[in-house]
Motif scaffolding. Structure first.
Motif, PDB file in Angstrom:
ATOM      1  N   LEU A 174      -6.784 -13.866   4.014  1.00  0.00           N
ATOM      2  CA  LEU A 174      -7.336 -12.565   4.395  1.00  0.00           C
ATOM      3  C   LEU A 174      -6.243 -11.609   4.868  1.00  0.00           C
ATOM      4  CD1 LEU A 174     -10.571 -13.660   6.292  1.00  0.00           C
ATOM      5  CD2 LEU A 174     -10.429 -12.581   4.043  1.00  0.00           C
ATOM      6  N   SER A 175      -5.254 -12.158   5.585  1.00  0.00           N
ATOM      7  CA  SER A 175      -4.230 -11.277   6.155  1.00  0.00           C
ATOM      8  C   SER A 175      -3.084 -11.004   5.193  1.00  0.00           C
ATOM      9  CB  SER A 175      -3.675 -11.918   7.436  1.00  0.00           C
ATOM     10  OG  SER A 175      -3.069 -13.166   7.132  1.00  0.00           O
ATOM     11  N   LYS A 176      -3.004 -11.732   4.065  1.00  0.00           N
ATOM     12  CA  LYS A 176      -1.875 -11.545   3.150  1.00  0.00           C
ATOM     13  C   LYS A 176      -1.802 -10.119   2.601  1.00  0.00           C
ATOM     14  CE  LYS A 176       0.400 -13.548  -0.897  1.00  0.00           C
ATOM     15  NZ  LYS A 176       0.639 -12.251  -1.519  1.00  0.00           N
ATOM     16  N   PRO A 177      -2.935  -9.531   2.119  1.00  0.00           N
ATOM     17  CA  PRO A 177      -2.834  -8.137   1.659  1.00  0.00           C
ATOM     18  C   PRO A 177      -2.365  -7.193   2.755  1.00  0.00           C
ATOM     19  CG  PRO A 177      -4.889  -9.145   0.915  1.00  0.00           C
ATOM     20  CD  PRO A 177      -4.278 -10.091   1.892  1.00  0.00           C
ATOM     21  N   ILE A 178      -2.798  -7.449   3.999  1.00  0.00           N
ATOM     22  CA  ILE A 178      -2.373  -6.583   5.102  1.00  0.00           C
ATOM     23  C   ILE A 178      -0.883  -6.755   5.356  1.00  0.00           C
ATOM     24  CG2 ILE A 178      -2.723  -6.081   7.536  1.00  0.00           C
ATOM     25  CD1 ILE A 178      -5.568  -7.024   7.249  1.00  0.00           C
ATOM     26  N   LYS A 179      -0.408  -7.991   5.286  1.00  0.00           N
ATOM     27  CA  LYS A 179       1.019  -8.220   5.482  1.00  0.00           C
ATOM     28  C   LYS A 179       1.843  -7.578   4.365  1.00  0.00           C
ATOM     29  CE  LYS A 179       0.995 -12.426   8.243  1.00  0.00           C
ATOM     30  NZ  LYS A 179       1.437 -13.833   8.329  1.00  0.00           N
ATOM     31  N   ASP A 180       1.330  -7.707   3.127  1.00  0.00           N
ATOM     32  CA  ASP A 180       2.034  -7.066   2.013  1.00  0.00           C
ATOM     33  C   ASP A 180       2.080  -5.560   2.214  1.00  0.00           C
ATOM     34  OD1 ASP A 180       2.364  -9.546   0.938  1.00  0.00           O
ATOM     35  OD2 ASP A 180       0.667  -9.385  -0.457  1.00  0.00           O
ATOM     36  N   LEU A 181       0.941  -4.997   2.654  1.00  0.00           N
ATOM     37  CA  LEU A 181       0.902  -3.554   2.901  1.00  0.00           C
ATOM     38  C   LEU A 181       1.864  -3.170   4.019  1.00  0.00           C
ATOM     39  CD1 LEU A 181      -0.416  -0.861   2.258  1.00  0.00           C
ATOM     40  CD2 LEU A 181      -2.231  -1.416   3.894  1.00  0.00           C
ATOM     41  N   GLN A 182       1.926  -4.012   5.055  1.00  0.00           N
ATOM     42  CA  GLN A 182       2.860  -3.746   6.152  1.00  0.00           C
ATOM     43  C   GLN A 182       4.305  -3.778   5.650  1.00  0.00           C
ATOM     44  OE1 GLN A 182       3.133  -6.839   9.053  1.00  0.00           O
ATOM     45  NE2 GLN A 182       3.665  -5.437  10.711  1.00  0.00           N
ATOM     46  N   SER A 183       4.613  -4.732   4.775  1.00  0.00           N
ATOM     47  CA  SER A 183       5.972  -4.815   4.223  1.00  0.00           C
ATOM     48  C   SER A 183       6.300  -3.570   3.409  1.00  0.00           C
ATOM     49  CB  SER A 183       6.092  -6.081   3.370  1.00  0.00           C
ATOM     50  OG  SER A 183       7.361  -6.150   2.753  1.00  0.00           O
ATOM     51  N   ASP A 184       5.312  -3.107   2.602  1.00  0.00           N
ATOM     52  CA  ASP A 184       5.541  -1.899   1.806  1.00  0.00           C
ATOM     53  C   ASP A 184       5.727  -0.683   2.708  1.00  0.00           C
ATOM     54  OD1 ASP A 184       5.337  -3.432  -0.447  1.00  0.00           O
ATOM     55  OD2 ASP A 184       3.208  -3.016  -0.753  1.00  0.00           O
ATOM     56  N   MET A 185       4.981  -0.639   3.831  1.00  0.00           N
ATOM     57  CA  MET A 185       5.149   0.475   4.769  1.00  0.00           C
ATOM     58  C   MET A 185       6.552   0.501   5.353  1.00  0.00           C
ATOM     59  SD  MET A 185       1.530   0.623   6.853  1.00  0.00           S
ATOM     60  CE  MET A 185       0.041   1.265   6.065  1.00  0.00           C
ATOM     61  N   LYS A 186       7.095  -0.694   5.628  1.00  0.00           N
ATOM     62  CA  LYS A 186       8.456  -0.739   6.149  1.00  0.00           C
ATOM     63  C   LYS A 186       9.451  -0.228   5.120  1.00  0.00           C
ATOM     64  CE  LYS A 186       7.740  -4.479   9.463  1.00  0.00           C
ATOM     65  NZ  LYS A 186       8.095  -5.865   9.855  1.00  0.00           N
ATOM     66  N   GLN A 187       9.180  -0.482   3.830  1.00  0.00           N
ATOM     67  CA  GLN A 187      10.044   0.058   2.786  1.00  0.00           C
ATOM     68  C   GLN A 187       9.989   1.582   2.780  1.00  0.00           C
ATOM     69  OE1 GLN A 187      12.137  -1.551   0.656  1.00  0.00           O
ATOM     70  NE2 GLN A 187      11.710  -3.400   1.869  1.00  0.00           N
ATOM     71  N   VAL A 188       8.769   2.132   3.005  1.00  0.00           N
ATOM     72  CA  VAL A 188       8.635   3.589   3.059  1.00  0.00           C
ATOM     73  C   VAL A 188       9.376   4.138   4.259  1.00  0.00           C
ATOM     74  CG1 VAL A 188       6.974   5.462   3.319  1.00  0.00           C
ATOM     75  CG2 VAL A 188       6.457   3.555   1.804  1.00  0.00           C
ATOM     76  N   GLU A 189       9.305   3.388   5.402  1.00  0.00           N
ATOM     77  CA  GLU A 189      10.038   3.835   6.581  1.00  0.00           C
ATOM     78  C   GLU A 189      11.534   3.917   6.308  1.00  0.00           C
ATOM     79  OE1 GLU A 189       7.102   1.905  10.000  1.00  0.00           O
ATOM     80  OE2 GLU A 189       9.128   1.135   9.688  1.00  0.00           O
ATOM     81  N   LYS A 190      12.018   3.055   5.409  1.00  0.00           N
ATOM     82  CA  LYS A 190      13.449   3.077   5.073  1.00  0.00           C
ATOM     83  C   LYS A 190      13.784   4.141   4.038  1.00  0.00           C
ATOM     84  CE  LYS A 190      13.983  -1.858   6.052  1.00  0.00           C
ATOM     85  NZ  LYS A 190      14.288  -3.212   5.501  1.00  0.00           N
ATOM     86  N   GLY A 191      12.747   4.865   3.569  1.00  0.00           N
ATOM     87  CA  GLY A 191      13.009   5.961   2.643  1.00  0.00           C
ATOM     88  C   GLY A 191      12.701   5.651   1.199  1.00  0.00           C
ATOM     89  N   ASN A 192      12.134   4.495   0.924  1.00  0.00           N
ATOM     90  CA  ASN A 192      11.804   4.129  -0.458  1.00  0.00           C
ATOM     91  C   ASN A 192      10.388   4.616  -0.784  1.00  0.00           C
ATOM     92  OD1 ASN A 192      11.525   3.046  -2.961  1.00  0.00           O
ATOM     93  ND2 ASN A 192      11.541   0.902  -2.309  1.00  0.00           N
TER      94      ASN A 192
END
Length: 596
Positions: A330-348
């Motif tokens: 259940l939490s895997k999609p949320i974790k994946d989304l969190q990881s993608d958000m961190k990529q956006v925070e880095k400017g990607n």
């Protein structure tokens, strides 16, 4: 007085959503398993107790039937004596002819009783006592105990008071026969005359108490369970620990048994433990009570509890593993989304999160992708706009240092100086200085209309001094709009175009005129720069409208540059409109918002 701060304990204290989901699942599963185990254990215990109670009732019924069978036999024996002619004659008032004659009767009666005893080893003795003083027993020679008064015997008195009905006594020591002392239960019955009116004696049958002991002691009600019998007066007929009760070392719930109805049961719980009393009434007034300890009834109680506990632990372990796996899923999609958000925070901003199912998390991922795409578009648009602004500012800077304008103005100043026109030189030089000072100011792109009006006034003053009678101008600006802001150097390009392409090339006309108007219109500020110059052909006007290219008229900053600056700062709904007619003139309308 400061308020006490309320400390709120979070419902899910763990930081990881997977841990919180696992914790929530684990607590729910644990609560469900504990509740189910307790209910299952209690239901099992109740079922075992019910079955055991039913078993005890059946056992007591069987004991009751056995004892009743003995009592019925004793009653049958009493009926035999009651109907026997020899017995009737023997206890009647008839007198015998001789002692030999009496002994004959005694012998026949005794033989009858002995015959019965031969077939029934449970019977201790059979005797008949006549009110005429005669008595006979199952023995040929019987001597009564001189210390035992017959009329004071309890079985004797109760038989007389019962008036012909059978009476069962409590266990007692039968001492009516000399040198015999047996524990017996006596059935006594008063014998009537043939007409049934006159009482003539008492019939006695003693039942060995050991028979009842044998019946009751062989009953198995568990390791600690037992059975006891009381009569209707509360006297104990049988109890496995009767000596302890008689010596007051142990008590029994006799009063509760007496009050209990036949077939009922009650539970007692004291220092001896929890036990169930099942009570059954006999037909002759006794109560048979079976006592069973719950610990004995549920012989495998500990095994049952341990089995339920073991299965519960096994189920709990499996459930916890499943809860961890489910929480991870259940939490895997949320974790994946969190990881993608961190990529956006880095400017990607090129990243797009993977969307599995279109549930709430899938919709969140879709919104995230749209947000990233939109942010990327806005950033690119902002960069594009900034580039356009820099280009416009560069063009504006180029216009500020228009070498032709500067050369011609300086040439005019030199000429006026040579002509000793000192006041005109001072005026033109001062206007030129103010013009360039306003132009090169970079700190503010938006300036009040008052400043823009001062700038265009200086510019027109210089041009008027250069072209003298060939140029005239009118400034018709509403004072109410002077406080609103506009982009700087908004009007100069259009005035410059009007002079160099509309008025300067006119031949034979000395009254070239430029009119600048400014007014409010709803939420807008509208400027008009109108000249009475040569005007433009429709083809020239269309080319300007389509391409925004002013190269055909303007060598400096053009209409396109001004139009782009207006749209960049105020939006695409604002800008310029041009109407022109050949040999009549050109009018440029500039629309900007009211901006304070």
């Amino acid at each position: 007085m400061p308020r006490d701060r309320i400390v709120r304990i979070p419902l899910f204290p763990l930081k990881s959503i997977q841990s919180n989901i696992s914790l929530a699942f684990s607590l729910l599963i644990l609560a469900a398993i504990v509740l189910t185990s307790l209910v299952s254990y209690q239901v099992s215990v109740d079922a075992v107790e019910r079955n055991s109670n039913g078993y005890i009732e059946e056992v007591i019924k069987q004991v009751n039937m056995n004892i009743q069978s003995y009592v019925d036999n004793m009653e049958n024996i009493s009926l035999l004596a009651l109907t026997n002619k020899d017995v009737k004659y023997y206890i009647s008032d008839n007198s015998f002819i001789s002692t030999e004659n009496r002994r004959t009767y005694e012998k026949r009666i005794s033989d009858l009783f002995q015959a019965i005893l031969y077939t029934r080893n449970d019977i201790a003795s059979i005797m008949v006592f006549g009110y005429n003083g005669r008595f006979v027993s199952d023995r040929r020679i019987t001597s009564l105990n001189p210390n035992a008064i017959l009329e004071e015997q309890a079985w004797y008195k109760t038989a007389k008071s019962a008036s012909g009905k059978s009476v069962i006594s409590a266990p007692h020591v039968q001492n009516i026969i000399q040198n015999e002392y047996r524990w017996v239960v006596s059935l006594s019955r008063e014998l009537k005359s043939t007409d049934g009116i006159k009482a003539e004696g008492v019939f006695l049958v003693d039942l060995n108490l050991s028979i009842i002991n044998d019946i009751c002691s062989n009953i198995n009600l568990g390791k600690k369970g037992y059975l006891f019998i009381v009569d209707n007066n509360g006297n104990i007929v049988y109890h496995p620990q009767q000596q302890l009760i008689d010596s007051k070392l142990r008590t029994e719930r006799i009063s509760d048994v007496i009050q209990a109805s036949s077939g009922s049961s009650f539970v007692a719980k004291d220092g001896d433990g929890k036990r169930i009393y099942s009570v059954q009434d006999t037909n002759f007034g006794w109560k048979i009570a079976g006592v069973a300890y719950t610990d004995d009834l549920i012989a495998s109680k500990d095994e049952l509890r341990n089995s339920i506990l073991l299965y519960s632990l096994f189920g709990l372990t499996i459930s916890l593993l499943i809860s961890v796996w489910l929480s991870h899923r259940l939490s895997k999609p949320i974790k994946d989304l969190q990881s993608d958000m961190k990529q956006v925070e880095k400017g990607n901003f090129d990243i797009q999160t993977e969307i599995g199912q279109m549930n709430e998390i899938g919709q969140l991922g879709r919104s995230f992708n749209l947000m990233v795409s939109r942010t990327k578009f806005l950033m690119e648009e902002t960069i594009h706009n900034q580039e356009n602004k820099r280009k416009s500012e560069l063009l504006l800077l180029q216009s500020q240092i228009n070498p032709h304008f500067l050369y011609n103005t300086l040439d005019s100043i030199v000429w006026m100086a040579e002509q000793k026109q000192h006041e005109e030189v001072v005026l033109m030089t001062s206007a030129l200085a103010k013009l360039f000072r306003a132009s090169i100011t970079k700190d503010q792109e938006l300036v009040p209309i008052r400043v823009e009006l001062e700038h265009i006034t200086n510019y027109l003053l210089i041009q008027k001094m250069r072209y003298t009678d060939e140029l005239d101008y009118v400034l018709d600006i509403d004072e109410s709009i002077l406080g609103y802001k506009t982009v700087k150097i908004l009007l100069q390009p259009f005035v410059e175009n009007a002079i160099y392409h509309g008025i300067r090339n006119m031949y034979g006309i000395e009254d070239g005129r430029i009119t600048i108007r400014g007014r409010e219109s709803n939420d807008q500020i509208v400027f008009e720069v109108e000249d009475n110059g040569l005007g433009m052909t429709p083809e020239q006007l269309d080319k300007i409208r389509i391409n925004g290219d002013e190269n055909s008229r303007n060598q400096g900053i053009g209409i396109r540059n001004v139009n782009e600056r207006i749209k960049l700062y105020f939006g695409h709904e604002y800008g310029i409109q041009i109407r022109s007619e050949i040999e009549v003139g050109t009018c440029v309308t500039i629309t900007i918002p009211k901006l304070e």
